[in-house]
Design a protein around this motif. Structure first.
Motif, PDB file in Angstrom:
ATOM      1  N   GLU A 337       0.896  -1.086   0.140  1.00 29.28           N
ATOM      2  CA  GLU A 337      -0.109   0.163   0.015  1.00 29.28           C
ATOM      3  C   GLU A 337       0.724   1.212   0.094  1.00 29.28           C
ATOM      4  OE1 GLU A 337      -2.976   0.452  -0.604  1.00 29.28           O
ATOM      5  OE2 GLU A 337      -3.784  -1.565  -0.806  1.00 29.28           O
ATOM      6  N   ARG A 338       1.854   1.338   0.469  1.00 30.04           N
ATOM      7  CA  ARG A 338       2.826   2.356   0.799  1.00 30.04           C
ATOM      8  C   ARG A 338       3.413   2.489  -0.609  1.00 30.04           C
ATOM      9  NH1 ARG A 338       6.350   4.335   5.576  1.00 30.04           N
ATOM     10  NH2 ARG A 338       8.225   5.130   4.800  1.00 30.04           N
ATOM     11  N   ALA A 339       3.804   1.666  -1.257  1.00 30.86           N
ATOM     12  CA  ALA A 339       4.446   1.903  -2.537  1.00 30.86           C
ATOM     13  C   ALA A 339       3.391   2.353  -3.630  1.00 30.86           C
ATOM     14  CB  ALA A 339       5.135   0.604  -2.986  1.00 30.86           C
ATOM     15  N   ARG A 340       2.329   1.557  -3.605  1.00 35.21           N
ATOM     16  CA  ARG A 340       1.092   2.056  -4.447  1.00 35.21           C
ATOM     17  C   ARG A 340       0.757   3.378  -4.198  1.00 35.21           C
ATOM     18  NH1 ARG A 340      -4.360  -1.247  -4.813  1.00 35.21           N
ATOM     19  NH2 ARG A 340      -4.586  -0.735  -2.720  1.00 35.21           N
ATOM     20  N   THR A 341       0.631   3.644  -2.947  1.00 31.40           N
ATOM     21  CA  THR A 341       0.035   5.201  -2.817  1.00 31.40           C
ATOM     22  C   THR A 341       1.169   6.475  -3.435  1.00 31.40           C
ATOM     23  OG1 THR A 341      -1.086   4.531  -0.527  1.00 31.40           O
ATOM     24  CG2 THR A 341      -0.305   6.768  -0.944  1.00 31.40           C
ATOM     25  N   VAL A 342       2.800   6.028  -3.391  1.00 33.68           N
ATOM     26  CA  VAL A 342       3.533   6.763  -4.065  1.00 33.68           C
ATOM     27  C   VAL A 342       3.409   6.926  -5.436  1.00 33.68           C
ATOM     28  CG1 VAL A 342       6.084   7.336  -4.199  1.00 33.68           C
ATOM     29  CG2 VAL A 342       5.158   6.611  -1.787  1.00 33.68           C
ATOM     30  N   VAL A 343       3.398   5.661  -5.872  1.00 31.63           N
ATOM     31  CA  VAL A 343       3.194   5.630  -7.426  1.00 31.63           C
ATOM     32  C   VAL A 343       1.653   6.395  -8.069  1.00 31.63           C
ATOM     33  CG1 VAL A 343       2.514   4.124  -9.311  1.00 31.63           C
ATOM     34  CG2 VAL A 343       4.314   3.540  -7.564  1.00 31.63           C
ATOM     35  N   GLU A 344       0.755   6.136  -7.219  1.00 36.74           N
ATOM     36  CA  GLU A 344      -0.608   6.789  -7.605  1.00 36.74           C
ATOM     37  C   GLU A 344      -0.566   8.302  -7.493  1.00 36.74           C
ATOM     38  OE1 GLU A 344      -3.652   4.816  -5.372  1.00 36.74           O
ATOM     39  OE2 GLU A 344      -3.847   3.202  -6.710  1.00 36.74           O
ATOM     40  N   ALA A 345       0.357   8.908  -6.482  1.00 33.53           N
ATOM     41  CA  ALA A 345       0.423  10.138  -6.279  1.00 33.53           C
ATOM     42  C   ALA A 345       1.077  10.796  -7.275  1.00 33.53           C
ATOM     43  CB  ALA A 345       0.891  10.518  -4.589  1.00 33.53           C
ATOM     44  N   SER A 346       2.382  10.098  -7.586  1.00 30.51           N
ATOM     45  CA  SER A 346       3.346  10.725  -8.582  1.00 30.51           C
ATOM     46  C   SER A 346       2.636  10.696 -10.023  1.00 30.51           C
ATOM     47  CB  SER A 346       4.511   9.637  -8.819  1.00 30.51           C
ATOM     48  OG  SER A 346       5.183   9.645  -7.578  1.00 30.51           O
ATOM     49  N   ASN A 347       1.876   9.814 -10.186  1.00 30.57           N
ATOM     50  CA  ASN A 347       0.801   9.982 -11.418  1.00 30.57           C
ATOM     51  C   ASN A 347      -0.019  10.885 -11.359  1.00 30.57           C
ATOM     52  OD1 ASN A 347       2.022   7.807 -13.187  1.00 30.57           O
ATOM     53  ND2 ASN A 347       1.303   6.305 -12.079  1.00 30.57           N
ATOM     54  N   GLN A 348      -0.867  11.257 -10.097  1.00 29.12           N
ATOM     55  CA  GLN A 348      -1.734  12.223 -10.135  1.00 29.12           C
ATOM     56  C   GLN A 348      -1.180  13.467 -10.385  1.00 29.12           C
ATOM     57  OE1 GLN A 348      -5.384  12.484  -8.777  1.00 29.12           O
ATOM     58  NE2 GLN A 348      -4.428  13.741 -10.333  1.00 29.12           N
ATOM     59  N   LEU A 349       0.294  13.783  -9.935  1.00 26.54           N
ATOM     60  CA  LEU A 349       0.567  15.069 -10.269  1.00 26.54           C
ATOM     61  C   LEU A 349       1.187  15.235 -11.752  1.00 26.54           C
ATOM     62  CD1 LEU A 349       2.098  17.945  -9.619  1.00 26.54           C
ATOM     63  CD2 LEU A 349       4.048  16.450  -8.699  1.00 26.54           C
ATOM     64  N   ALA A 350       1.476  13.940 -12.450  1.00 24.84           N
ATOM     65  CA  ALA A 350       1.680  14.109 -13.857  1.00 24.84           C
ATOM     66  C   ALA A 350       0.479  14.362 -14.497  1.00 24.84           C
ATOM     67  CB  ALA A 350       2.426  12.675 -14.376  1.00 24.84           C
ATOM     68  N   GLY A 351      -0.761  13.735 -14.193  1.00 25.88           N
ATOM     69  CA  GLY A 351      -1.862  13.803 -14.750  1.00 25.88           C
ATOM     70  C   GLY A 351      -2.700  15.263 -14.549  1.00 25.88           C
ATOM     71  N   TRP A 352      -2.327  16.011 -13.543  1.00 23.61           N
ATOM     72  CA  TRP A 352      -2.895  17.348 -13.499  1.00 23.61           C
ATOM     73  C   TRP A 352      -1.843  18.201 -14.484  1.00 23.61           C
ATOM     74  CZ3 TRP A 352      -2.112  17.670  -7.482  1.00 23.61           C
ATOM     75  CH2 TRP A 352      -3.368  16.892  -6.807  1.00 23.61           C
ATOM     76  N   LEU A 353      -0.665  17.936 -14.706  1.00 23.70           N
ATOM     77  CA  LEU A 353       0.025  18.653 -15.579  1.00 23.70           C
ATOM     78  C   LEU A 353      -0.339  18.409 -17.092  1.00 23.70           C
ATOM     79  CD1 LEU A 353       3.517  18.194 -13.969  1.00 23.70           C
ATOM     80  CD2 LEU A 353       2.152  20.500 -14.143  1.00 23.70           C
ATOM     81  N   LEU A 354      -0.461  17.107 -17.296  1.00 25.50           N
ATOM     82  CA  LEU A 354      -0.959  16.761 -18.568  1.00 25.50           C
ATOM     83  C   LEU A 354      -2.362  17.409 -19.149  1.00 25.50           C
ATOM     84  CD1 LEU A 354       0.288  13.000 -18.642  1.00 25.50           C
ATOM     85  CD2 LEU A 354       1.032  14.596 -20.404  1.00 25.50           C
TER      86      LEU A 354
END
Length: 376
Positions: A337-354
């Motif tokens: 869960e810890r790793a998945r949360t970090v991955v999802e947050a990193s992708n969320q930030l990328a998604g906002w920018l895209l």
């Protein structure tokens, strides 16, 4: 007594060297194979957050990292305007504890050298230019065939061999790595006096323009754009392209751009992401680091997550008496869960920018910092 007596680690990145050192320190016999012919000498820089530094101290390399890197405790946000206006300087969370800096930047090659030297000093047997071609396992161990034709038996195989993991393929994991839609230009060069921490410029013609000091005399700078095929560009064309993109950014970027003269220091890669569903083991073979999860570096947590995988796996193998479902359930509970949360947050930030959305970037960063501050 540790759950294992002898282990094979595949891959000599931060995850592989980290777990190899920690197991060897506990008295486990460890072999490490790496398909490249020697330690990494290329690449730009790497940003190490406090939770990564915590594990690096645990494996005994903090003094070397501190000596070769550049420590700082804040993050700057700048505007893509003609002055590169500093909008805010935000104190960065010390996720490794108050006795460690919030962040250290350093050259990737130096980190690789320090870890390999420590791995050898810990008694790990290292073979460069070697990889695995076959794995046959039963309930008691794994028989490994290597590319040179040799065969050896181990209690456990640890696949720390990156996003295109051979071990993952050999154990039958069918996993799709997803393009994020962004590409990053990176350059390594001299550090001007104006660069004393990471500053991020959001907006302008590119998604992000940033930099990170990596030593008293070095830095790496990066520009994130919409992903495209840049493979046909010559080194000189890559240099010209990055300098052109950098023209939109000012302040310290004016000093950095002036020093972008060596085409060999420029590289371009496209972001990809994945999370392997739990569990990350198949019998007595287990995947860690980029072999199990990867994300865009928008939150600079990739190395930290890999090192945390290494520390948790080593701790469980040393404190448990058997390699069994109890051990793997504990590994999943502490890491997935810890790793998945970090991955999802990193992708969320990328998604906002895209998508050109105004997301709560400081709030997202704070959430991740709060998550990773307690030891994994």
């Amino acid at each position: 007594m540790p759950a294992v007596e002898n282990v094979l680690v595949v891959g000599a990145g931060v995850a592989g060297t980290g777990v190899a050192i920690l197991l060897a320190q506990a008295g486990v016999a460890v072999d490490l194979v790496e398909k490249t012919p020697g330690p990494t000498t290329a690449g730009s820089g790497i940003t190490l957050q406090g939770n990564a530094l915590r594990v690096l101290r645990q494996v005994g390399v903090w003094d070397g990292v501190r000596a070769e890197g550049y420590a700082f405790d804040s993050l700057g946000l700048r505007a893509p305007d003609p002055a590169g206006t500093l909008l805010a300087e935000i104190p960065d969370a010390r996720t490794g504890g108050e006795d460690l800096p919030a962040t250290v930047g350093m050259p990737r090659a130096e980190l690789a050298r320090i870890l390999i030297e420590r791995t050898a000093a810990a008694g790990v047997k290292i073979r460069f230019g070697e990889t695995v071609t076959g794995l046959e396992q039963d309930r008691d161990g794994v028989e490994v065939t290597f590319a040179d034709g040799s065969v050896s038996a181990y209690d456990l195989v640890i696949g720390a061999d990156g996003i295109r993991s051979t071990v993952r393929r050999l154990v039958g994991v069918d996993l799709t790595v997803t393009p994020v839609g962004m590409g990053i230009w990176r350059a390594f060069g001299p550090r001007p006096d104006s660069v004393v921490r990471t500053d991020l410029y959001y907006g302008g013609p590119s998604f992000i323009a940033g930099y990170c000091p990596t030593g008293e005399n070095s830095l790496y700078a990066y520009i994130v754009e919409r992903a495209q095929d840049r493979s046909a560009l010559s080194p000189e064309e890559r240099l010209s392209t990055m300098k052109h993109l950098a023209q939109a950014y000012h302040g310290p970027w004016d000093d950095i751009r002036e020093n972008l003269t060596d085409a060999s220091t420029i590289n371009y890669t496209r972001f990809e992401s994945h999370v392997l569903p739990a569990p990350w083991n198949r019998g007595r073979a287990v995947l860690i680091g980029d072999a199990a999860h990867s994300c865009p570096p928008t939150l600079a947590q990739g190395a930290a997550m890999a090192l945390e995988d290494a520390a948790v796996l080593a701790d469980l193998l040393v404190t448990h008496e058997r390699v069994d479902d109890v051990l793997w359930d504990a590994f999943t509970a502490r890491r997935f869960e810890r790793a998945r949360t970090v991955v999802e947050a990193s992708n969320q930030l990328a998604g906002w920018l895209l998508n050109h959305e105004r997301g709560d970037v400081p709030g997202l960063m704070r959430t991740v910092s709060d998550l990773v501050t307690p030891a994994a």
